[in-house]
Design a protein around this motif. Structure first.
Motif, PDB file in Angstrom:
ATOM      1  N   LYS A 319       0.839  -1.209   0.000  1.00  0.00           N
ATOM      2  CA  LYS A 319       0.000   0.000   0.000  1.00  0.00           C
ATOM      3  C   LYS A 319       0.871   1.255   0.000  1.00  0.00           C
ATOM      4  O   LYS A 319       0.616   2.204  -0.746  1.00  0.00           O
ATOM      5  N   ARG A 320       1.894   1.231   0.863  1.00  0.00           N
ATOM      6  CA  ARG A 320       2.777   2.393   0.958  1.00  0.00           C
ATOM      7  C   ARG A 320       3.508   2.637  -0.361  1.00  0.00           C
ATOM      8  O   ARG A 320       3.688   3.775  -0.788  1.00  0.00           O
ATOM      9  N   ILE A 321       3.945   1.529  -0.988  1.00  0.00           N
ATOM     10  CA  ILE A 321       4.636   1.649  -2.279  1.00  0.00           C
ATOM     11  C   ILE A 321       3.686   2.214  -3.333  1.00  0.00           C
ATOM     12  O   ILE A 321       4.055   3.090  -4.119  1.00  0.00           O
ATOM     13  N   SER A 322       2.429   1.720  -3.338  1.00  0.00           N
ATOM     14  CA  SER A 322       1.432   2.200  -4.308  1.00  0.00           C
ATOM     15  C   SER A 322       1.132   3.672  -4.098  1.00  0.00           C
ATOM     16  O   SER A 322       1.025   4.442  -5.065  1.00  0.00           O
ATOM     17  N   VAL A 323       0.983   4.075  -2.828  1.00  0.00           N
ATOM     18  CA  VAL A 323       0.714   5.480  -2.511  1.00  0.00           C
ATOM     19  C   VAL A 323       1.889   6.347  -2.936  1.00  0.00           C
ATOM     20  O   VAL A 323       1.721   7.421  -3.520  1.00  0.00           O
ATOM     21  N   SER A 324       3.111   5.860  -2.651  1.00  0.00           N
ATOM     22  CA  SER A 324       4.326   6.595  -3.014  1.00  0.00           C
ATOM     23  C   SER A 324       4.421   6.778  -4.525  1.00  0.00           C
ATOM     24  O   SER A 324       4.747   7.857  -5.024  1.00  0.00           O
ATOM     25  N   GLU A 325       4.110   5.701  -5.273  1.00  0.00           N
ATOM     26  CA  GLU A 325       4.150   5.776  -6.734  1.00  0.00           C
ATOM     27  C   GLU A 325       3.098   6.751  -7.264  1.00  0.00           C
ATOM     28  O   GLU A 325       3.339   7.508  -8.197  1.00  0.00           O
ATOM     29  N   THR A 326       1.892   6.705  -6.636  1.00  0.00           N
ATOM     30  CA  THR A 326       0.813   7.602  -7.052  1.00  0.00           C
ATOM     31  C   THR A 326       1.202   9.060  -6.835  1.00  0.00           C
ATOM     32  O   THR A 326       0.965   9.921  -7.680  1.00  0.00           O
ATOM     33  N   GLU A 327       1.809   9.316  -5.646  1.00  0.00           N
ATOM     34  CA  GLU A 327       2.240  10.679  -5.335  1.00  0.00           C
ATOM     35  C   GLU A 327       3.336  11.143  -6.296  1.00  0.00           C
ATOM     36  O   GLU A 327       3.353  12.304  -6.721  1.00  0.00           O
ATOM     37  N   SER A 328       4.245  10.221  -6.644  1.00  0.00           N
ATOM     38  CA  SER A 328       5.328  10.563  -7.578  1.00  0.00           C
ATOM     39  C   SER A 328       4.771  10.923  -8.944  1.00  0.00           C
ATOM     40  O   SER A 328       5.217  11.882  -9.591  1.00  0.00           O
ATOM     41  N   VAL A 329       3.774  10.152  -9.403  1.00  0.00           N
ATOM     42  CA  VAL A 329       3.143  10.425 -10.689  1.00  0.00           C
ATOM     43  C   VAL A 329       2.437  11.777 -10.660  1.00  0.00           C
ATOM     44  O   VAL A 329       2.497  12.570 -11.599  1.00  0.00           O
ATOM     45  N   ALA A 330       1.756  12.048  -9.505  1.00  0.00           N
ATOM     46  CA  ALA A 330       1.035  13.318  -9.372  1.00  0.00           C
ATOM     47  C   ALA A 330       1.999  14.503  -9.401  1.00  0.00           C
ATOM     48  O   ALA A 330       1.751  15.515 -10.073  1.00  0.00           O
TER      49      ALA A 330
END
Length: 341
Positions: A319-330
């Motif tokens: 979950k943390r990795i997915s959130v981190s990736e989402t934030e990076s994309v944003a």
């Protein structure tokens, strides 16, 4: 927008990689802790009612030993590490075994779930456990068990380098068996192994899921994750259920897998079962029951506790990795937008 991007983050919960890692770690912990009890169980099951002559020349039955006595005898005659004979076969198969067990159980459980409520009944959980047991027996457990039993049955000293056994380790045992007896020798007793694993996992998962559901209902404040000690207790109780009603299957299976034979299938089963009953009596079918329960119950306790802990940890990590990736994309999107502006 935020609700759409949050949805994919929950997907890793059911990934095979998480089941693989959580099951593998749990299985390794269980094997390293409980394997000595399995060795003692196998020795008890392989022990026949041998007749010896006393000092007067009269025939007498050899004195029986309990699992503690057998364990002490193994250590005295063969060394402490003899209790870990066959561990290589177990460890090499434990990761795929546990991965197949948990992932196939979840697959069958989901398949049998109610289409509207998405919940699986106790009967569905039982059938899913049966399916998981058969699946792991055919793909992993049978060849692993055959090699393990051959290694455990060898009565050589682990401390004497000159006492060279027929099978030196798990890979060598597999090589010799295939060379001398053919590839099918690794699948001796596959039907009984499948029956044992199916009944084991059916009882195991049904009892565990029931206890887990009840404890969650009694403790709504704990959320999705129960305390570790409760998983330990639930695993112990559920793990003890299987061996209590399928002990005869396990004993017959062990005898079939121990020695080479040209007999196959039903003929071999009937002969081994008849020999045990005729020569040793009904109680012989329950040889090794105490060490088996002491082996399986704590083993399942450790497996479920470690599995649940690692599983939750991996899901949180994903979950943390997915959130981190989402934030990076944003953030990348914002930077690109600014540059274009």
């Amino acid at each position: 927008m935020s609700s759409k991007s949050a949805a994919p983050a929950a997907k890793p919960k059911r990934s095979l990689a998480i089941h693989l890692l959580a099951g593998g770690v749990a299985g390794c912990c269980e094997a390293l802790t409980c394997h000595p009890l399995d060795t003692i169980k196998v020795r008890l099951q392989l022990r026949s009612g041998k007749v010896i002559k006393n000092l007067t020349g009269a025939a007498a039955k050899a004195p029986k030993q309990g699992f503690i006595g057998v364990g002490m005898q193994i250590v005295q005659k063969e060394g402490f590490f003899a209790l870990y004979k066959g561990l290589g076969a177990v460890v090499s198969g434990i990761v795929p075994k546990m991965a197949i067990r948990f992932s196939s159980f979840e697959f069958y459980k989901e398949l049998l779930a109610d289409k509207e409520t998405k919940k699986t009944s106790s009967g569905g959980v039982f059938i899913a456990g049966l399916g998981a047991g058969v699946t792991e027996a055919v793909l992993v457990v049978t060849p692993m068990d055959v090699i393990k039993i051959r290694l455990q049955a060898q009565r050589h000293s682990m401390s004497d380098p000159l006492d060279i056994p027929k099978y030196r380790n798990a890979p060598h045992c597999a090589y010799v068996m295939v060379k001398e007896e053919g590839l099918s020798s690794l699948y001796k007793g596959v039907t009984l192994t499948a029956l044992r694993q199916a009944t084991n996992q059916a009882a195991n998962f049904t009892v565990y899921q029931f206890l887990k559901r009840e404890l969650h209902a009694l403790q709504p404040e704990v959320g999705e994750t129960l305390p570790a000690y409760q998983h330990l207790v639930m695993g112990f109780i559920s793990g003890a259920c299987g061996p209590l009603f399928n002990a005869p299957i396990d004993t017959i299976k062990t005898r079939i897998q121990k020695t080479p034979s040209t007999e196959r299938g039903w003929t071999r089963f009937v002969k081994v079962t008849g020999d045990i009953y005729k020569n040793e009596g009904v109680t012989a079918f329950y040889k090794g029951l105490v060490p088996r329960v002491l082996r399986v119950a704590p083993g399942q306790a450790i497996t479920f506790m470690v599995y649940e802990r690692v599983y939750v940890w991996m899901v949180d990590l994903s979950k943390r990795i997915s959130v981190s990736e989402t934030e990076s994309v944003a953030v990348s999107g914002e930077v690109v937008g600014k540059n274009e502006a």
